[in-house]
Design a protein around this motif. Structure first.
Motif, PDB file in Angstrom:
ATOM      1  N   MET A 158       0.786  -1.180   0.065  1.00 53.61           N
ATOM      2  CA  MET A 158      -0.107   0.004  -0.021  1.00 53.61           C
ATOM      3  C   MET A 158       0.694   1.176   0.008  1.00 53.61           C
ATOM      4  SD  MET A 158      -3.190  -0.457   2.623  1.00 53.61           S
ATOM      5  CE  MET A 158      -2.215  -0.859   4.027  1.00 53.61           C
ATOM      6  N   LEU A 164      -7.607   4.326   3.032  1.00 53.83           N
ATOM      7  CA  LEU A 164      -8.252   3.167   3.931  1.00 53.83           C
ATOM      8  C   LEU A 164      -8.716   3.483   5.394  1.00 53.83           C
ATOM      9  CD1 LEU A 164      -8.760  -0.037   4.034  1.00 53.83           C
ATOM     10  CD2 LEU A 164      -6.375  -0.181   5.127  1.00 53.83           C
ATOM     11  N   THR A 172     -12.621   3.570   6.332  1.00 56.52           N
ATOM     12  CA  THR A 172     -13.067   2.291   7.292  1.00 56.52           C
ATOM     13  C   THR A 172     -13.667   3.237   8.535  1.00 56.52           C
ATOM     14  OG1 THR A 172     -10.968   1.125   6.766  1.00 56.52           O
ATOM     15  CG2 THR A 172     -12.304   0.581   8.671  1.00 56.52           C
ATOM     16  N   MET A 173     -13.038   4.193   9.199  1.00 57.89           N
ATOM     17  CA  MET A 173     -13.710   5.067  10.169  1.00 57.89           C
ATOM     18  C   MET A 173     -14.858   5.666   9.844  1.00 57.89           C
ATOM     19  SD  MET A 173     -10.226   7.041  11.708  1.00 57.89           S
ATOM     20  CE  MET A 173     -10.107   6.742  13.501  1.00 57.89           C
ATOM     21  N   LYS A 176     -20.029   1.247  20.396  1.00 58.44           N
ATOM     22  CA  LYS A 176     -20.306   2.815  20.944  1.00 58.44           C
ATOM     23  C   LYS A 176     -19.325   3.589  20.618  1.00 58.44           C
ATOM     24  CE  LYS A 176     -23.764   2.389  24.662  1.00 58.44           C
ATOM     25  NZ  LYS A 176     -24.133   0.798  24.441  1.00 58.44           N
ATOM     26  N   SER A 233      -0.529  -3.353   7.164  1.00 59.40           N
ATOM     27  CA  SER A 233      -1.183  -4.226   6.245  1.00 59.40           C
ATOM     28  C   SER A 233      -2.420  -3.971   6.206  1.00 59.40           C
ATOM     29  CB  SER A 233      -0.816  -5.505   7.160  1.00 59.40           C
ATOM     30  OG  SER A 233      -2.193  -6.394   7.236  1.00 59.40           O
ATOM     31  N   GLU A 234      -3.192  -4.357   5.074  1.00 64.56           N
ATOM     32  CA  GLU A 234      -4.572  -3.754   4.945  1.00 64.56           C
ATOM     33  C   GLU A 234      -5.815  -4.030   5.989  1.00 64.56           C
ATOM     34  OE1 GLU A 234      -5.311  -3.917   0.725  1.00 64.56           O
ATOM     35  OE2 GLU A 234      -7.455  -3.672   0.954  1.00 64.56           O
ATOM     36  N   LEU A 256      -4.698  -2.734   9.448  1.00 62.58           N
ATOM     37  CA  LEU A 256      -5.018  -1.361   9.414  1.00 62.58           C
ATOM     38  C   LEU A 256      -6.597  -0.990   9.602  1.00 62.58           C
ATOM     39  CD1 LEU A 256      -3.419   1.526   9.546  1.00 62.58           C
ATOM     40  CD2 LEU A 256      -3.633   1.427   6.932  1.00 62.58           C
ATOM     41  N   ALA A 257      -7.305  -1.666   8.908  1.00 64.21           N
ATOM     42  CA  ALA A 257      -8.865  -1.460   9.095  1.00 64.21           C
ATOM     43  C   ALA A 257      -9.395  -1.959  10.200  1.00 64.21           C
ATOM     44  CB  ALA A 257      -9.311  -2.487   7.919  1.00 64.21           C
ATOM     45  N   SER A 302      -8.274   0.944  12.429  1.00 70.69           N
ATOM     46  CA  SER A 302      -9.069   2.234  12.124  1.00 70.69           C
ATOM     47  C   SER A 302     -10.536   1.991  12.909  1.00 70.69           C
ATOM     48  CB  SER A 302      -9.149   2.487  10.638  1.00 70.69           C
ATOM     49  OG  SER A 302      -8.115   2.467  10.201  1.00 70.69           O
ATOM     50  N   ILE A 303     -11.015   0.990  12.871  1.00 68.34           N
ATOM     51  CA  ILE A 303     -12.457   0.722  13.420  1.00 68.34           C
ATOM     52  C   ILE A 303     -12.461   0.917  15.019  1.00 68.34           C
ATOM     53  CG2 ILE A 303     -14.148  -1.307  14.010  1.00 68.34           C
ATOM     54  CD1 ILE A 303     -13.529  -2.235  11.423  1.00 68.34           C
ATOM     55  N   ALA A 327     -10.099   2.714  16.584  1.00 72.70           N
ATOM     56  CA  ALA A 327      -9.655   3.868  17.136  1.00 72.70           C
ATOM     57  C   ALA A 327     -11.117   4.710  17.233  1.00 72.70           C
ATOM     58  CB  ALA A 327      -8.962   4.545  15.843  1.00 72.70           C
ATOM     59  N   GLY A 328     -12.032   4.353  16.685  1.00 71.48           N
ATOM     60  CA  GLY A 328     -13.148   5.196  16.765  1.00 71.48           C
ATOM     61  C   GLY A 328     -14.091   4.614  17.813  1.00 71.48           C
ATOM     62  N   VAL A 329     -13.977   3.741  18.393  1.00 65.50           N
ATOM     63  CA  VAL A 329     -14.960   3.185  19.374  1.00 65.50           C
ATOM     64  C   VAL A 329     -14.341   2.663  20.535  1.00 65.50           C
ATOM     65  CG1 VAL A 329     -16.439   2.333  17.592  1.00 65.50           C
ATOM     66  CG2 VAL A 329     -14.670   0.681  18.244  1.00 65.50           C
ATOM     67  N   ASP A 368     -15.139  -0.403  22.179  1.00 64.06           N
ATOM     68  CA  ASP A 368     -14.652  -1.765  21.865  1.00 64.06           C
ATOM     69  C   ASP A 368     -15.367  -2.138  20.663  1.00 64.06           C
ATOM     70  OD1 ASP A 368     -17.152  -2.533  23.101  1.00 64.06           O
ATOM     71  OD2 ASP A 368     -16.126  -2.627  24.957  1.00 64.06           O
ATOM     72  N   GLN A 371     -17.475  -5.257   8.900  1.00 66.88           N
ATOM     73  CA  GLN A 371     -17.251  -3.788   8.619  1.00 66.88           C
ATOM     74  C   GLN A 371     -15.834  -3.907   7.641  1.00 66.88           C
ATOM     75  OE1 GLN A 371     -18.267  -0.665   8.918  1.00 66.88           O
ATOM     76  NE2 GLN A 371     -19.972  -1.761   9.687  1.00 66.88           N
ATOM     77  N   PHE A 393      -0.686   3.763  16.289  1.00 67.84           N
ATOM     78  CA  PHE A 393      -1.552   4.126  15.202  1.00 67.84           C
ATOM     79  C   PHE A 393      -1.653   5.578  14.897  1.00 67.84           C
ATOM     80  CE2 PHE A 393      -6.035   5.459  13.685  1.00 67.84           C
ATOM     81  CZ  PHE A 393      -5.978   4.564  12.553  1.00 67.84           C
ATOM     82  N   TYR A 443       1.720   6.022  13.315  1.00 68.26           N
ATOM     83  CA  TYR A 443       1.650   5.637  11.894  1.00 68.26           C
ATOM     84  C   TYR A 443       1.093   6.531  10.759  1.00 68.26           C
ATOM     85  CZ  TYR A 443       0.594   2.361   7.986  1.00 68.26           C
ATOM     86  OH  TYR A 443       0.313   1.719   6.727  1.00 68.26           O
ATOM     87  N   VAL A 444       0.022   6.994  11.432  1.00 68.94           N
ATOM     88  CA  VAL A 444      -0.665   8.133  10.761  1.00 68.94           C
ATOM     89  C   VAL A 444       0.022   9.441  10.214  1.00 68.94           C
ATOM     90  CG1 VAL A 444      -2.628   9.597  10.446  1.00 68.94           C
ATOM     91  CG2 VAL A 444      -3.182   7.352  11.183  1.00 68.94           C
TER      92      VAL A 444
END
Lengths: 185, 96
Positions: A1, A9, A13-14, A82, B11-12, B15-16, B19-20, B22-24, B26, B35, B81, B84-85
Motif C-alpha cells: 500500500m 483506507l 473504514t472510520m 459505541k 497491512s490492509e 490497518l482496517a 481504524s475501526i 480507534a473510533g469506538v 470496543d 465492516q 496508530f 503511523y498516521v
C-alpha cells in the motif's frame, strides 16, 4: 500500500464504522418516538372517553415497554459498538428519562405540578442537545421550537389536550430517527 | 530521513481493524468482520498478531448463549496508530 492508499483506507473504514453506529442509533429514536406517540394518543382517548385522569398512570409503563423493545432491537448476533457520539446521545436521553420518570412520580404521588410543562421543556432540551451532538441543525432547531413552543402550549392547554404535545414530541423523535438514518446510511 | 512505517500496521486488514477500534470503545468480532469484509479465519489471524504486538486486547465471553469476542485498542495501540498516521502524512507532504 502507498501512503495515500493507507490514509484513504483509514478514512474510509472510520467513516463507514461511524455511519453504521449512528444508523443503528436512528432505530432507537424511531422506537421511543413511536412509543411516545402511541401511548399519548391512547391515554388521550381513554381520558377523553372516560373523563378519568387516572389513565395517566399508564405513562409509568413506557420505560418498561421501551427498554424491552430496545433490548429486542439490540438482540442480534452482532453487537453494535459505541463511539463518542452514540455514547453522548445515549447519556443525554438516559438523563431525560431519569428526570421524567422521577418528576412524574413526585407529581403523581407527592407534590402536584404541571408535569407536562416540565417534561416538554426537557424533551425540547434533549432533542436540541441531540441536534448539536449530531451537528444537525434542523434537529436542533426543532428541539428549540418543541421546548419553547411546547412550554407555552403546556400552560395554555388544559387537561387531556396537553397530551397532544407528547404526540407531537413523539412524531418529532420519529422524524429525527428518519433524518439520522438518511444522513448516515 | 523518513520514519519507518510500523510493519504490524502496514497491512490492509490490520490497518482496517485498528481504524475501526480507534473510533469506538470496543468492538465485537462479528462487527469488525462485517465492516472489513474479511473471512473469519483471516481476521482471527490478524487480530492475534495485533494482540501479540500489544496493540489490542481480546476478551472472550458470552452474550446469552452465544460466544462473543470483544476487541479493544490499548494505549500502546493508540500511540502506534497515531505515530503511523503521522508518518504517512509526512510521506505524503514530502512527496508534494
Amino acid at each position: 500500500m502507498t501512503a495515500s492508499e493507507s490514509l484513504a483506507l483509514i478514512a474510509e473504514t472510520m467513516n463507514n464504522s461511524r455511519r453504521a453506529i449512528l444508523s443503528h442509533n436512528a432505530k432507537h429514536f424511531v422506537l421511543w418516538g413511536a412509543l411516545l406517540t402511541v401511548l399519548s394518543l391512547l391515554i388521550y382517548f381513554l381520558w377523553h372517553g372516560t373523563g378519568s385522569a387516572n389513565w395517566n398512570l399508564l405513562w409509568f409503563a413506557m420505560p418498561v415497554i421501551g427498554y424491552c423493545l430496545a433490548a429486542l432491537i439490540d438482540r442480534k448476533k452482532e453487537v453494535q459498538p459505541k463511539n463518542e457520539i452514540s455514547r453522548l446521545l445515549g447519556l443525554s436521553w438516559a438523563v431525560f428519562g431519569l428526570f421524567s420518570v422521577t418528576l412524574s412520580a413526585i407529581a403523581v404521588f407527592a407534590v402536584p405540578m404541571n408535569i407536562t410543562l416540565i417534561i416538554v421543556i426537557m424533551l425540547g432540551l434533549a432533542e436540541t442537545i441531540s441536534g448539536v451532538i449530531l451537528k444537525n441543525w434542523p434537529i436542533a432547531i426543532s428541539g428549540i421550537i418543541m421546548g419553547i413552543g411546547g412550554a407555552v402550549a403546556a400552560v395554555l392547554l388544559k387537561s387531556e389536550a396537553q397530551l397532544l404535545l407528547f404526540t407531537l414530541g413523539g412524531l418529532l423523535l420519529v422524524i429525527t430517527g428518519i433524518i439520522v438514518k438518511l444522513q448516515y446510511r | 530521513m523518513f520514519p519507518k512505517l510500523d510493519p504490524i500496521l502496514h497491512s490492509e486488514l490490520r490497518l482496517a481493524v485498528m481504524s475501526i477500534l480507534a473510533g469506538v470503545e470496543d468492538a465485537d468480532f462479528t462487527y469488525i468482520k462485517k465492516q472489513t469484509g474479511a473471512t473469519s479465519g483471516n481476521l482471527s489471524v490478524q487480530i492475534d498478531k495485533l494482540s501479540a504486538a500489544g496493540y489490542i486486547t481480546v476478551e472472550k465471553g458470552f452474550k446469552g448463549k452465544m460466544p462473543r469476542t470483544t476487541c479493544r485498542m490499548t494505549p500502546a495501540g493508540r500511540e502506534a496508530f497515531s505515530t503511523y498516521v503521522t508518518a504517512l502524512q509526512e510521506y505524503l507532504s514530502a512527496g508534494k
